[in-house]
Design a protein around this motif. Structure first.
Motif, PDB file in Angstrom:
ATOM      1  N   LEU A 194      31.287  31.543  23.845  1.00 28.68           N
ATOM      2  CA  LEU A 194      32.581  31.209  24.829  1.00 28.68           C
ATOM      3  C   LEU A 194      32.280  31.870  26.033  1.00 28.68           C
ATOM      4  CD1 LEU A 194      35.527  29.969  25.312  1.00 28.68           C
ATOM      5  CD2 LEU A 194      36.228  32.206  24.143  1.00 28.68           C
ATOM      6  N   VAL A 195      32.348  31.263  27.325  1.00 31.16           N
ATOM      7  CA  VAL A 195      32.055  31.713  28.681  1.00 31.16           C
ATOM      8  C   VAL A 195      33.429  31.938  29.416  1.00 31.16           C
ATOM      9  CG1 VAL A 195      30.824  31.650  30.866  1.00 31.16           C
ATOM     10  CG2 VAL A 195      29.929  30.774  28.687  1.00 31.16           C
TER      11      VAL A 195
ATOM     12  N   MET B 230      32.764  37.449  30.840  1.00 30.11           N
ATOM     13  CA  MET B 230      32.600  37.855  29.617  1.00 30.11           C
ATOM     14  C   MET B 230      32.233  36.743  28.649  1.00 30.11           C
ATOM     15  SD  MET B 230      35.204  39.822  26.838  1.00 30.11           S
ATOM     16  CE  MET B 230      36.357  38.682  26.861  1.00 30.11           C
ATOM     17  N   VAL B 231      31.132  36.950  27.967  1.00 26.45           N
ATOM     18  CA  VAL B 231      30.465  35.746  27.312  1.00 26.45           C
ATOM     19  C   VAL B 231      30.620  36.610  25.611  1.00 26.45           C
ATOM     20  CG1 VAL B 231      28.483  34.612  26.599  1.00 26.45           C
ATOM     21  CG2 VAL B 231      28.696  35.071  28.881  1.00 26.45           C
ATOM     22  N   LEU B 232      31.213  35.486  24.821  1.00 29.12           N
ATOM     23  CA  LEU B 232      31.496  35.904  23.392  1.00 29.12           C
ATOM     24  C   LEU B 232      30.685  34.852  22.441  1.00 29.12           C
ATOM     25  CD1 LEU B 232      35.313  36.317  23.517  1.00 29.12           C
ATOM     26  CD2 LEU B 232      33.535  38.217  23.904  1.00 29.12           C
ATOM     27  N   SER B 233      30.096  35.324  21.659  1.00 33.82           N
ATOM     28  CA  SER B 233      29.236  34.721  20.408  1.00 33.82           C
ATOM     29  C   SER B 233      30.618  33.937  19.790  1.00 33.82           C
ATOM     30  CB  SER B 233      28.467  35.449  19.771  1.00 33.82           C
ATOM     31  OG  SER B 233      29.214  36.542  18.765  1.00 33.82           O
ATOM     32  N   GLU B 234      30.260  33.208  18.756  1.00 36.73           N
ATOM     33  CA  GLU B 234      31.219  32.349  17.952  1.00 36.73           C
ATOM     34  C   GLU B 234      31.818  33.406  16.934  1.00 36.73           C
ATOM     35  OE1 GLU B 234      31.527  28.270  15.554  1.00 36.73           O
ATOM     36  OE2 GLU B 234      29.308  29.207  15.819  1.00 36.73           O
ATOM     37  N   GLY B 235      31.209  34.709  16.432  1.00 42.27           N
ATOM     38  CA  GLY B 235      31.818  35.619  15.931  1.00 42.27           C
ATOM     39  C   GLY B 235      32.641  36.690  16.528  1.00 42.27           C
ATOM     40  N   GLY B 236      32.636  36.522  17.747  1.00 41.68           N
ATOM     41  CA  GLY B 236      33.385  37.485  18.521  1.00 41.68           C
ATOM     42  C   GLY B 236      32.461  38.711  19.319  1.00 41.68           C
TER      43      GLY B 236
END
Length: 373
Positions: free
Chosen positions: A205-206, A94-100
């Motif tokens: 976030l990886v 799952m890869v998340l951006s800084e804003g979720g």
């Protein structure tokens, strides 16, 4: 109005022209979305059934992934990836951006959560995370640690409860009937300088997210470096299998009635206490690597998967990672007992949540609309 029998009034003519213009605009818009859906990296049968909102959501995520892959060290990776990688992980990526926002999820998320890759990509992860875990996740996503150079990674490891539509029998339920599944998430926060045109720095976030297996689903026999134990809610041994003698030199009878903290290196007590707090609030947890003291000196590096059973007992599966023999710098169990801060351990035990704790939600509990207080 000229009075001729077949003449139309101007308002009627304007309405007809407006309808024609709207019909033409919708036709052009549908063609644009059709071409956009065909350009997405999905099978034709999948992209043909997407609505406009889904096409926009997936397109934005696809552009983010392309920008991510074009940045930093990612661009230098030329190794071919196939399905064997996902099978070896035991979890999903799952890869998340800084804003979720969920920029990317691997296809096997469907097998682990019952939700498809297309259902999740582009949505906010907070829509699928337990309300009591929102603050912790926001803290994980915040760039607290200053990254010193482009491409440097910052480690993250935490437990998270996400919605799962899989029933205990493996059937797929409606999202409204979803339950919470505890995931152990580990990965890095990566940061890259923005591209040309004044783009802001790219942070993501990886993670590799692995579900924590329930003790009832564990396959037997266990491996030689794996030990099963049961504890009371204050982490005192009530059962331990005989493999503990092979790996640490203790007999099961020696451990009964003793706290797990008595056998953990003093420098790792705080780390273990935080893991136990997570366990008692979420129902399951995976500890960080810690040192388990051996009977004849030295210690074992171990990691533990723990599950709360009916708010009455804790079942642990301990994995021995490596052994380090005794020496002058080692701490035996007798020396460790003198140095351990017993007061902090007792305080932790007194502060454990009771059965009515708002965050103590078992894995099979249905999803509430809000977190009760």
């Amino acid at each position: 109005m000229d009075g001729r029998p077949g003449a139309r009034c101007p308002p009627e003519l304007r309405r007809e022209r407006s309808r024609d213009a709207a019909r033409s605009r919708r036709s052009r818009e549908a063609e644009v979305f059709f071409q956009l859906a065909r350009a997405l990296p999905f099978a034709r049968g999948v992209s043909a059934h997407l609505d406009k909102a889904s096409i926009m959501r997936l397109t934005i995520s696809y552009l983010r992934v392309r920008r991510l892959l074009a940045a930093g060290a990612w661009a230098a990776v030329a190794e071919e990836v196939d399905g064997c990688y996902l099978q070896a992980l035991g979890g999903f990526v799952m890869v998340l951006s800084e804003g979720g926002d969920m920029i990317f999820l691997s296809e096997n998320v469907n097998r682990l959560l019952g939700l498809s890759q297309l259902e999740l990509i582009g949505h906010s992860v907070f829509d699928f995370v337990h309300p009591c875990d929102h603050e912790e996740l926001q803290d994980v996503l915040s760039p607290r640690q200053v990254l010193r150079r482009r491409g440097e990674r910052s480690g993250r490891s935490f437990s998270l409860r996400m919605k799962s539509t899989l029933s205990g029998r493996g059937r797929c339920l409606n999202l409204k009937a979803a339950s919470w599944k505890v995931l152990h998430c580990a990965g890095h926060m990566r940061s890259y300088a923005g591209g040309g045109g004044g783009d802001p720095p790219l942070r993501c976030l990886v993670l590799i997210c692995e579900p924590i297996p329930h003790p009832g689903a564990i396959e037997t026999p266990l491996g030689s470096g794996t030990v099963l134990s049961r504890h009371s809610m204050d982490m005192k041994f009530t059962y331990c299998d005989e493999r503990i003698g092979e790996v640490a030199g203790y007999s099961p009878q020696e451990l009964l009635g003793c706290s797990l903290y008595e056998y953990v290196h003093a420098l790792d007590s705080d780390t273990l206490s935080r893991s136990v707090h997570t366990l008692l609030s979420k129902g399951q947890a995976v500890t960080s690597q810690y040192r388990f003291l051996a009977k004849r000196g030295g210690f074992l590096w171990a990691q533990t998967q723990a599950t709360v059973i009916a708010n009455e007992a804790i079942v642990c599966l301990h994995f021995v990672l490596r052994y380090r023999g005794g020496g002058t710098s080692m701490c035996t169990r007798g020396e460790h007992a003198k140095n351990t801060d017993a007061e902090s351990i007792q305080g932790h035990e007194r502060g454990r949540p009771c059965n009515g704790h708002p965050c103590a939600v078992p894995c099979n509990t249905r999803v509430p609309s809000v977190c009760s207080t």
